[in-house]
Design an enzyme around this catalytic site. Structure first.
Site, PDB file in Angstrom:
ATOM      1  N   HIS A  59      16.988   5.758  26.435  1.00  9.81           N
ATOM      2  CA  HIS A  59      17.137   4.551  27.247  1.00  9.81           C
ATOM      3  C   HIS A  59      16.099   4.553  28.357  1.00  9.81           C
ATOM      4  O   HIS A  59      15.909   5.566  29.033  1.00  9.81           O
ATOM      5  CB  HIS A  59      18.533   4.489  27.870  1.00  9.81           C
ATOM      6  CG  HIS A  59      18.707   3.313  28.786  1.00  9.81           C
ATOM      7  ND1 HIS A  59      18.912   2.033  28.321  1.00  9.81           N
ATOM      8  CD2 HIS A  59      18.685   3.233  30.141  1.00  9.81           C
ATOM      9  CE1 HIS A  59      19.017   1.209  29.347  1.00  9.81           C
ATOM     10  NE2 HIS A  59      18.884   1.906  30.462  1.00  9.81           N
ATOM     11  N   ALA A 100       0.818  -1.207   0.000  1.00 12.35           N
ATOM     12  CA  ALA A 100       0.000   0.000   0.000  1.00 12.35           C
ATOM     13  C   ALA A 100       0.854   1.260   0.000  1.00 12.35           C
ATOM     14  O   ALA A 100       0.546   2.228  -0.704  1.00 12.35           O
ATOM     15  CB  ALA A 100      -0.936  -0.005   1.212  1.00 12.35           C
TER      16      ALA A 100
END
Length: 471
Positions: free
Chosen positions: A450, A326
């Site tokens: 993190h 798509a």
């Protein structure tokens, strides 16, 4: 008869995006599409929105929640008693998601003043100033025509879809009760995703694949790891299969086949999904009357810029060469609209990402390691397992890995391959880097949050130079 600068035949992702971009550029635009939803009303969005990408992702998410609640919540200290499946509600939610997408496209058409014609568009005749197109009993004229009619599911020879026992992607998304035994022919995107949905909901799933290797388009290392995980989940996948006969009784489908060892076998199932590829949808276009050229496989023949052999007639998406994705269709649609007004856009097929929305997800962009070896490329590889990623462990989704492939001299990224949680989101970083000519080191020296899954991208990039920090 209404006259338009651009008429788009097909209202799927390629078609409706092409129409929107054309309208943004000041072109008087029409879009023609004949899809109807379950309520009988026009439903823009094509296969992707109605019986493909969108509803399959809705069922994948719902079925994943069901599996998590039944098998994995206890690991998190969440105990569920009396868990029940309400399949009717699950399917109802899927339809609600689809309807919201349908309505979203209609809103965008109103916003951009695009005239929508519901029906099947067909070339009537050409003229000096463009083309006449019939839409059921109506007619319109357009200077430029963009063919975006998509594709249709390919059936096994002599075995038609009845969407009751023998299912295409359409029927696979609407099974009213969980089959005890589900057969799937084809271990591609549709087969793996639909097999995963119904396995999670309780079906015994067997997937038969003609190719001798699993996921031949993916990187071999990624495919091997994925096969191991799917086997542990309970997906039975047989490779190197040749189907010899499919027969059906009132409630049973019997599939006779030979396996990779040339042994004759029989698979009996309550439903059979056939997902062996798709064919270009050119039915009803009246292509022959105008001399529109089709290639040897029945796709509309186009050049690199999506031009057909007819002046001012373009074609995009599944109905032309290239991957049946798509997002590829969308990019081509935007590019064609911009070419019509004289702009010079570019679509790079080398940076079109692929995603399979299983659990774990599989995503990749660029070349595989086997492709690099086949062309004798000098490259370096670096990989990093999600088992060493803190966020993946916290999620309880520590299977899989990220793999970078980079040019041995320049360090330019040649391919990135991911098997793991949210791979379909993580791959975007690799696409951006490749589009901008980035190197593996570029990704490795960027600060990543993190704890995050994206740190696996950083460490895999660093591993190309044997500099991974967390393994």
């Amino acid at each position: 008869m209404d006259a338009f600068d651009v008429a788009v035949i097909g209202g799927g992702p390629g078609g409706y995006i092409a129409a929107i971009r054309a309208a943004q550029l000041g072109l008087k635009t029409a879009c023609i599409d004949d899809w109807r939803g379950g309520d009988g009303k026009p439903a823009l969005g094509g296969t992707c929105t109605n019986v493909g990408c969108i509803p399959s992702k809705a069922l994948l998410q719902s079925s994943e929640y069901f599996e998590q609640a039944g098998h994995h919540f206890a690991d998190h200290g969440v105990k569920v008693k009396g868990l029940e499946l309400d399949l009717a509600q699950m399917l109802k939610r899927k339809e609600k998601v689809v309807k919201a997408s349908n309505d979203g496209v209609l809103y965008l058409f109103r916003k951009n003043k695009i005239q929508f014609f519901h029906g099947r568009g067909s070339f009537a005749r050409s003229a000096a100033d463009g083309y006449e197109i019939t839409v059921d009993k109506e007619s319109l004229k357009a200077t430029h025509v963009i063919i975006a009619t998509g594709s249709t599911p390919r059936a096994l020879p002599g075995v038609e879809f009845d969407e009751k026992l023998i299912l295409s992607n359409t029927g696979a998304l609407a099974i009213a009760d969980v089959p005890k035994r589900l057969g799937v022919i084809g271990a591609g995107v549709v087969g793996l995703e639909m097999g995963s949905v119904w396995r999670r909901l309780g079906a015994e799933v067997t997937i038969l694949e003609a190719l001798p290797t699993f996921l031949g388009a993916a990187d071999e290392q990624i495919a091997r790891e994925a096969a191991k995980i799917f086997a542990k989940q309970g997906l039975a996948i047989e490779l190197g299969v040749a189907i010899t006969r499919v027969s059906q009784q009132k409630k049973i489908v019997s599939v006779q086949y030979t396996n990779s060892e040339s042994s004759s076998k029989i698979l009996e199932c309550d439903r059979l999904i056939v997902s062996i590829g798709r064919a270009a949808n050119t039915s009803g276009l009246n292509a022959a009357a105008l001399g529109l050229k089709l290639d040897e496989r029945g796709f509309v023949a186009v050049d690199e810029e999506c031009r057909t052999n007819l002046p001012n007639v373009w074609a995009i998406g599944d109905v032309v060469r290239g991957p049946m994705l798509a997002h590829k269709a969308e990019e081509e649609g935007v590019a064609v609209a911009e070419r019509i007004v004289g702009q010079k856009p570019h679509v790079d097929f080398n940076t079109v990402p692929w995603v399979i929305y299983t659990a774990p997800e599989i995503a990749w962009v660029g070349e595989t390691e086997q492709q690099l070896k086949a062309r004798n490329a000098a490259y370096r590889a670096g990989s990093f397992p999600f088992a060493a990623n803190a966020r993946a462990r916290a999620l309880g989704e520590a299977g899989g890995l990220v793999k970078f492939l980079a040019d041995a001299k320049s360090d330019a990224i040649l391919g990135v391959h991911i098997l793991g949680p949210f791979a379909g989101e993580l791959i975007a970083e690799a696409v951006v880097a490749m589009e901008f000519g980035g190197s593996a080191e570029d990704i490795g020296i960027i600060c990543h949050a993190h704890p995050s899954l994206s740190e696996a991208m950083k460490d895999a990039a660093l591993a190309v130079d044997k500099r991974a920090l967390n393994i």
